[in-house]
Design a protein around this motif. Structure first.
Motif, PDB file in Angstrom:
ATOM      1  N   GLY A  97       0.809  -1.219   0.000  1.00 50.44           N
ATOM      2  CA  GLY A  97       0.000   0.000   0.000  1.00 50.44           C
ATOM      3  C   GLY A  97       0.838   1.263   0.000  1.00 50.44           C
ATOM      4  O   GLY A  97       1.963   1.305  -0.500  1.00 50.44           O
ATOM      5  N   THR A  98       0.300   2.303   0.618  1.00 44.74           N
ATOM      6  CA  THR A  98       0.891   3.632   0.502  1.00 44.74           C
ATOM      7  C   THR A  98       2.150   3.820   1.330  1.00 44.74           C
ATOM      8  O   THR A  98       2.773   4.871   1.260  1.00 44.74           O
ATOM      9  CB  THR A  98      -0.126   4.700   0.935  1.00 44.74           C
ATOM     10  OG1 THR A  98      -0.541   4.412   2.268  1.00 44.74           O
ATOM     11  CG2 THR A  98      -1.330   4.719   0.022  1.00 44.74           C
ATOM     12  N   ILE A  99       2.526   2.802   2.088  1.00 34.82           N
ATOM     13  CA  ILE A  99       3.795   2.880   2.808  1.00 34.82           C
ATOM     14  C   ILE A  99       4.941   3.027   1.808  1.00 34.82           C
ATOM     15  O   ILE A  99       6.056   3.427   2.159  1.00 34.82           O
ATOM     16  CB  ILE A  99       3.969   1.624   3.694  1.00 34.82           C
ATOM     17  CG1 ILE A  99       4.935   1.901   4.835  1.00 34.82           C
ATOM     18  CG2 ILE A  99       4.436   0.440   2.889  1.00 34.82           C
ATOM     19  CD1 ILE A  99       4.991   0.763   5.841  1.00 34.82           C
ATOM     20  N   SER A 100       4.651   2.725   0.543  1.00 32.90           N
ATOM     21  CA  SER A 100       5.680   2.842  -0.496  1.00 32.90           C
ATOM     22  C   SER A 100       6.209   4.272  -0.598  1.00 32.90           C
ATOM     23  O   SER A 100       7.333   4.480  -1.031  1.00 32.90           O
ATOM     24  CB  SER A 100       5.107   2.427  -1.847  1.00 32.90           C
ATOM     25  OG  SER A 100       4.203   3.411  -2.299  1.00 32.90           O
ATOM     26  N   LEU A 101       5.397   5.249  -0.205  1.00 29.70           N
ATOM     27  CA  LEU A 101       5.838   6.639  -0.386  1.00 29.70           C
ATOM     28  C   LEU A 101       7.057   6.985   0.479  1.00 29.70           C
ATOM     29  O   LEU A 101       8.094   7.368  -0.061  1.00 29.70           O
ATOM     30  CB  LEU A 101       4.669   7.603  -0.138  1.00 29.70           C
ATOM     31  CG  LEU A 101       4.978   9.077  -0.356  1.00 29.70           C
ATOM     32  CD1 LEU A 101       5.466   9.331  -1.777  1.00 29.70           C
ATOM     33  CD2 LEU A 101       3.742   9.926  -0.088  1.00 29.70           C
ATOM     34  N   PRO A 102       6.964   6.840   1.819  1.00 30.50           N
ATOM     35  CA  PRO A 102       8.198   7.090   2.592  1.00 30.50           C
ATOM     36  C   PRO A 102       9.323   6.113   2.211  1.00 30.50           C
ATOM     37  O   PRO A 102      10.493   6.490   2.254  1.00 30.50           O
ATOM     38  CB  PRO A 102       7.761   6.906   4.046  1.00 30.50           C
ATOM     39  CG  PRO A 102       6.461   6.192   4.003  1.00 30.50           C
ATOM     40  CD  PRO A 102       5.810   6.555   2.692  1.00 30.50           C
ATOM     41  N   LEU A 103       8.961   4.894   1.832  1.00 24.30           N
ATOM     42  CA  LEU A 103      10.008   3.937   1.464  1.00 24.30           C
ATOM     43  C   LEU A 103      10.746   4.406   0.208  1.00 24.30           C
ATOM     44  O   LEU A 103      11.977   4.406   0.165  1.00 24.30           O
ATOM     45  CB  LEU A 103       9.406   2.542   1.242  1.00 24.30           C
ATOM     46  CG  LEU A 103       8.992   1.800   2.526  1.00 24.30           C
ATOM     47  CD1 LEU A 103       8.206   0.534   2.192  1.00 24.30           C
ATOM     48  CD2 LEU A 103      10.214   1.439   3.369  1.00 24.30           C
ATOM     49  N   LYS A 104      10.002   4.837  -0.795  1.00 25.92           N
ATOM     50  CA  LYS A 104      10.657   5.267  -2.036  1.00 25.92           C
ATOM     51  C   LYS A 104      11.500   6.518  -1.815  1.00 25.92           C
ATOM     52  O   LYS A 104      12.629   6.614  -2.301  1.00 25.92           O
ATOM     53  CB  LYS A 104       9.611   5.558  -3.116  1.00 25.92           C
ATOM     54  CG  LYS A 104       9.084   4.318  -3.782  1.00 25.92           C
ATOM     55  CD  LYS A 104       8.071   4.720  -4.845  1.00 25.92           C
ATOM     56  CE  LYS A 104       7.504   3.481  -5.513  1.00 25.92           C
ATOM     57  NZ  LYS A 104       6.389   3.810  -6.402  1.00 25.92           N
ATOM     58  N   VAL A 105      10.943   7.472  -1.093  1.00 28.70           N
ATOM     59  CA  VAL A 105      11.697   8.708  -0.848  1.00 28.70           C
ATOM     60  C   VAL A 105      12.935   8.389  -0.021  1.00 28.70           C
ATOM     61  O   VAL A 105      14.039   8.867  -0.313  1.00 28.70           O
ATOM     62  CB  VAL A 105      10.802   9.762  -0.163  1.00 28.70           C
ATOM     63  CG1 VAL A 105      11.621  10.959   0.273  1.00 28.70           C
ATOM     64  CG2 VAL A 105       9.690  10.196  -1.103  1.00 28.70           C
ATOM     65  N   GLY A 106      12.768   7.556   0.999  1.00 26.19           N
ATOM     66  CA  GLY A 106      13.915   7.157   1.822  1.00 26.19           C
ATOM     67  C   GLY A 106      14.965   6.434   0.995  1.00 26.19           C
ATOM     68  O   GLY A 106      16.167   6.666   1.147  1.00 26.19           O
ATOM     69  N   ARG A 158      20.105   6.134  -1.589  1.00 23.19           N
ATOM     70  CA  ARG A 158      20.876   5.893  -2.828  1.00 23.19           C
ATOM     71  C   ARG A 158      21.866   7.035  -3.060  1.00 23.19           C
ATOM     72  O   ARG A 158      22.971   6.817  -3.538  1.00 23.19           O
ATOM     73  CB  ARG A 158      19.926   5.787  -4.016  1.00 23.19           C
ATOM     74  CG  ARG A 158      19.175   4.473  -4.058  1.00 23.19           C
ATOM     75  CD  ARG A 158      19.854   3.513  -5.006  1.00 23.19           C
ATOM     76  NE  ARG A 158      19.346   2.156  -4.854  1.00 23.19           N
ATOM     77  CZ  ARG A 158      19.875   1.109  -5.467  1.00 23.19           C
ATOM     78  NH1 ARG A 158      20.910   1.250  -6.275  1.00 23.19           N
ATOM     79  NH2 ARG A 158      19.403  -0.091  -5.270  1.00 23.19           N
ATOM     80  N   ALA A 159      21.423   8.263  -2.717  1.00 17.10           N
ATOM     81  CA  ALA A 159      22.298   9.426  -2.897  1.00 17.10           C
ATOM     82  C   ALA A 159      23.542   9.304  -2.021  1.00 17.10           C
ATOM     83  O   ALA A 159      24.576   9.901  -2.300  1.00 17.10           O
ATOM     84  CB  ALA A 159      21.547  10.705  -2.567  1.00 17.10           C
ATOM     85  N   GLN A 160      23.432   8.489  -0.949  1.00 17.41           N
ATOM     86  CA  GLN A 160      24.592   8.251  -0.081  1.00 17.41           C
ATOM     87  C   GLN A 160      25.323   6.970  -0.467  1.00 17.41           C
ATOM     88  O   GLN A 160      26.176   6.480   0.279  1.00 17.41           O
ATOM     89  CB  GLN A 160      24.145   8.132   1.375  1.00 17.41           C
ATOM     90  CG  GLN A 160      23.455   9.377   1.907  1.00 17.41           C
ATOM     91  CD  GLN A 160      22.721   9.081   3.211  1.00 17.41           C
ATOM     92  OE1 GLN A 160      22.766   7.962   3.732  1.00 17.41           O
ATOM     93  NE2 GLN A 160      22.047  10.080   3.734  1.00 17.41           N
ATOM     94  N   GLY A 161      24.927   6.370  -1.592  1.00 11.21           N
ATOM     95  CA  GLY A 161      25.603   5.171  -2.074  1.00 11.21           C
ATOM     96  C   GLY A 161      25.095   3.869  -1.485  1.00 11.21           C
ATOM     97  O   GLY A 161      25.697   2.810  -1.700  1.00 11.21           O
ATOM     98  N   LYS A 162      23.992   3.920  -0.741  1.00 14.41           N
ATOM     99  CA  LYS A 162      23.454   2.683  -0.167  1.00 14.41           C
ATOM    100  C   LYS A 162      22.523   2.019  -1.170  1.00 14.41           C
ATOM    101  O   LYS A 162      21.569   2.641  -1.639  1.00 14.41           O
ATOM    102  CB  LYS A 162      22.697   2.989   1.122  1.00 14.41           C
ATOM    103  CG  LYS A 162      23.575   3.467   2.250  1.00 14.41           C
ATOM    104  CD  LYS A 162      22.742   3.690   3.503  1.00 14.41           C
ATOM    105  CE  LYS A 162      23.632   4.210   4.635  1.00 14.41           C
ATOM    106  NZ  LYS A 162      22.849   4.567   5.815  1.00 14.41           N
ATOM    107  N   LYS A 163      22.805   0.762  -1.453  1.00 11.89           N
ATOM    108  CA  LYS A 163      22.018   0.076  -2.476  1.00 11.89           C
ATOM    109  C   LYS A 163      20.786  -0.563  -1.850  1.00 11.89           C
ATOM    110  O   LYS A 163      20.809  -1.703  -1.396  1.00 11.89           O
ATOM    111  CB  LYS A 163      22.897  -0.966  -3.181  1.00 11.89           C
ATOM    112  CG  LYS A 163      23.974  -0.314  -4.038  1.00 11.89           C
ATOM    113  CD  LYS A 163      24.783  -1.335  -4.788  1.00 11.89           C
ATOM    114  CE  LYS A 163      25.762  -0.628  -5.728  1.00 11.89           C
ATOM    115  NZ  LYS A 163      26.707  -1.585  -6.337  1.00 11.89           N
TER     116      LYS A 163
END
Lengths: 402, 409
Positions: B284-293, B298-303
């Motif tokens: 469900g919509t928990i994807s929103l904080p997950l995607k933004v997080g 990713r910007a910090q290099g974490k895959k």
């Protein structure tokens, strides 16, 4: 990359559709420039309840990804513009969605804008609006609190005027032309409303508010207990029995110290203690147990607990003993009985002035002013509104598909 | 990299509307030209019944709109209407859905292809409006197909897909579309609404065939049965659910052809998973904080990547195992609870554990419970879960307990 976040603080049920129209209008206006947006209400609010403060939000951004980035917080923590559509909310907001009193400008960004519909001078409003640790602009649109948006309500163009005002405040996000186009296309839109938006765009009054200005009072707050501190079984302790007011006489009920409810109030009872016949009806009928019994058996409405419903005035058998007066006339929640006890002449002077001020005592059941159209629309015409026509739900309704 | 773009190009003839998830559902129902709808109010589902009522009142939809005296009748009425050949819709939330429980259990064995919307809501007590998934999950073992959607657009598309899949004669099982209360049901987003002509090309008429209750087709539905009959009936239901795998794949393929959008993988959304060491999961919509997080990490290099399950029943076992086996650690965030379950985990975490049991590669799986009752799942929660998963990946093992997120400790 840029985004724009806006909140609309409104009063439950009467302004629910108004707030929704404003937020939809923001998104649809920004869409004209290809931006993405979302409009939503604070879900924990209970906007069906009469007078309860509630919030709607609109977020628009250059791209969908940026929009998501700003939606990641369920409720925005800061907004470019706070829109307040009832100036009695300037005293702060306590809704169903949170505990404690939140200043009306709490989420307003430093150098952001607090846009209010009000007829009060900015200086009067700043007696109520809490101090903020950053400067911001207080922008006033001259209008009374609108009922616009209630299903059977005549259109008063408030949503159009707010959108016109926003196009002045944030022209890079909402151009006047885009706003006008969105209004034109809205289910509730019309050419007259477009004209109202254009006038509002021109007629804003803005005043910068610095960090030293505003109500210095610290808003009451509440720290929520940890899971292991809470009682089990979804149970809460009852409010204890109250106690005498003083010297074994009178009665003051215990009240919930965390949920005071007074920001739901748009009017308050003003009591002429010399006319009270001590019949107890106000005390019995008050749905919020807001009356304290004084040692001399009078009934003092406690302003931390009063929701301003007006039942006390309705049941009072004594002529002109209780008069409901607009909340805008008051700056604090002090006890009227204490004031009366201390100096009866001063009280009488204050009472007479307060209840005879027609700007504050013409009212309707439970919510604000009766006869506002007759009296106020004319004033609105002079200050920026335009002639009102009928239209439910909107003059363009026949042409719309929504 | 499996990045699903959410930017939808408006197809010719589509109309863009600013509508909530609930209103998007009603748009789909009008396009699907439903025949019978029953209603009984409970927040947040009631926004759908209001939107349908408005459609009927405005002459945009011709349908029987029956306000029932409770959810039990509400679901019973559409069940019967469906057996005589009506395309039906129903819905509820939280304890309203529970009140309909008897009808919910009898619907799948009668092979009634009802489409229902569950506006996910915490079960009482305490009375609360916020989202939890336990309401819809209660029917997970009964023959209901269950799908969770994430956006208003996905709600509209899924409702159209649901009729196509449920009413396929190979399946004939009910589908419940779950939409998170508040985040989805009450937020207005820009949605592309297709034309009726396209929907007609995609969605055939509901044909109940030899199962239709009609004087010309005299049959009895739901006779009493003893132990000589019951297990065979269960076996039939199991077969129908198994056939649904193929039908779902076919329906999504057709959907993409007709509407020019829709996921290649019907079963779950993959976001930045191709090279992900840690995969986070949530419905469900928990994807929103997950995607933004995930973008921020990713910007910090974490895959880090995300798998957002859509279909929970039927559960896409092989595909899910294949996708998860690529990771070094998995973190499942359940927006539900299952008290006393293995490891005290939520429903999704234990389903995923079961699916992985026979896999050649079983990455460590950490179980989280969060967002209950509509509590916000914050970016800080997301970073914390990811960091714990990275630690588990390094250690090469899970910690076999369940971590609660966002609780006042």
């Amino acid at each position: 990359m840029a985004h724009f976040t806006c909140e609309v603080v409104y009063r439950g049920i009467f302004q629910k559709n108004l707030a929704s129209r404003i937020c939809r209008g923001i998104v649809l206006s920004a869409r004209k420039a290809g931006r993405w947006g979302i409009a939503f209400g604070r879900y924990g609010d209970s906007p069906q309840r009469n007078g309860i403060p509630a919030k709607d939000f609109a977020i628009v951004a250059d791209s969908q990804e940026e929009l998501e980035q700003n939606m990641a917080r369920y409720e925005p923590q800061e907004v470019d513009v706070t829109i307040c559509v009832d100036d009695t909310l300037s005293k702060g907001v306590e809704s169903w969605a949170w505990y404690g009193l939140q200043p009306i400008n709490r989420l307003t960004l430093p150098n952001g804008t607090l846009l209010m519909t009000s007829l009060q001078p900015a200086e009067d409003l700043l007696k109520d609006i809490h101090k903020k640790d950053a400067p911001y602009a207080l922008t006033l649109l001259r209008a009374k609190a609108s009922f616009s948006g209630l299903w059977v309500y005549r259109e008063d163009h408030t949503e159009a005027r707010i959108l016109g005002a926003l196009s002045r405040i944030k022209p890079d996000f909402l151009s006047l032309d885009a706003v006008c186009q969105a209004i034109e296309e809205a289910e509730w839109g019309s050419d007259l409303k477009v004209a109202s938006a254009r006038k509002a765009h021109e007629r804003l009054e803005t005043r910068l508010v610095n960090v030293t200005e505003g109500n210095p009072e610290t808003p009451f707050s509440f720290e929520k207990p940890k899971w292991w501190e809470m009682r089990e079984g979804v149970s809460i302790p009852a409010i204890p029995v109250g106690k005498p007011m003083e010297g074994g006489k009178g009665y003051v009920p215990e009240r919930n110290p965390y949920f005071k409810k007074f920001t739901s109030r748009t009017m308050r009872p003003v009591i002429d203690f010399d006319k009270c016949v001590k019949c107890t009806l106000c005390w019995l009928q008050c749905p919020d147990s807001c009356f304290d019994v004084t040692p001399d058996d009078l009934y003092d409405a406690n302003m931390d607990a009063c929701c301003g419903c007006g039942v006390c005035e309705a049941v009072c058998p004594a002529k002109e003993c209780i008069t409901m007066v607009s909340e805008a006339a008051f700056d604090d929640n002090a006890s009227q009985w204490e004031m009366w006890r201390k100096d009866k002449d001063t009280y009488r002077t204050w009472l007479t002035a307060t209840v005879s001020d027609t700007a504050h005592v013409v009212r309707s059941h439970g919510f604000r002013f009766r006869g506002q159209y007759e009296q106020e629309l004319r004033q609105d015409l002079d200050t920026g509104g335009i002639e009102i026509t009928t239209g439910i739900p909107g003059e363009n309704a026949a042409a719309k598909t929504a | 990299m499996a990045v699903e773009t959410k930017t939808i190009a408006a197809a010719p003839g589509d109309t863009e509307m600013l509508i909530s998830g609930s209103e998007a559902c009603a748009e789909a129902l009008a396009l699907a030209d439903i025949d019978v709808v029953t209603a009984y109010p409970i927040r947040p589902y009631d926004t759908v019944m209001q939107a349908i009522a408005k459609k009927i009142a405005n002459g945009k939809l011709v349908a029987e709109y029956i306000v029932a005296e409770g959810e039990h009748s509400q679901f019973e009425i559409v069940k019967h209407a469906s057996t005589v050949g009506a395309r039906v819709f129903c819905g509820s939330s939280g304890v309203g859905w529970m009140y309909a429980m008897e009808c919910l259990t009898v619907t799948p064995p009668l092979r009634v292809p009802m489409v229902a919307m569950v506006g996910n809501r915490a079960l009482d007590d305490p009375g609360a409006f916020g989202v939890e998934h336990n309401d819809a999950l209660v029917v997970r073992d009964l023959g209901w197909m269950l799908i969770w959607v994430d956006t208003a657009q996905e709600m509209l598309d899924t409702a159209l897909l649901a009729y196509r899949i449920a009413e396929d004669r190979r399946v004939f099982l009910p589908i419940a579309i779950s939409a998170d209360g508040a985040f989805l049901t009450h937020s207005q987003a820009l949605v592309q609404v297709p034309t009726k002509a396209k929907v007609d090309r995609f969605l055939p008429k509901y044909d109940r065939g030899d199962l239709q209750l009609h004087p010309d087709n005299p049959i009895t539905v739901a006779p009493q049965a003893n132990e000589d009959w019951v297990i065979e009936i269960r076996r039939q239901n199991n077969e129908a659910m198994t056939r649904a795998y193929t039908v779902i794949e076919e329906a999504y393929a057709d959907f993409r052809k007709v509407f020019g959008r829709g996921p290649d993988n019907p079963w779950f959304e993959e976001y930045m998973t191709a090279d992900a060491e840690v995969i986070l999961m949530g419905m469900g919509t928990i994807s929103l904080p997950l995607k933004v997080g995930i973008r921020n990490m990713r910007a910090q290099g974490k895959k880090v990547g995300l798998i957002r399950p859509r279909w929970f029943r039927p559960f896409p076992t092989e595909k899910m195992v294949a996708a998860l086996s690529r990771a070094s650690a998995i973190g499942v965030i359940d927006r539900d609870y299952s008290f006393g379950s293995p490891f005290g985990s939520g429903v999704v975490a234990n389903e995923v554990r079961a699916a992985l049991y026979n896999a050649d590669k079983r990455p460590p799986l950490l179980s989280f419970i969060g967002g209950l009752g509509g509590r916000e799942v914050t970016l800080e929660d997301v970073y914390k879960t990811a960091d714990m998963c990275f630690a588990a990946a390094t250690a090469g093992k899970s910690d076999l307990k369940t971590h609660w997120l966002g609780v006042r400790e």
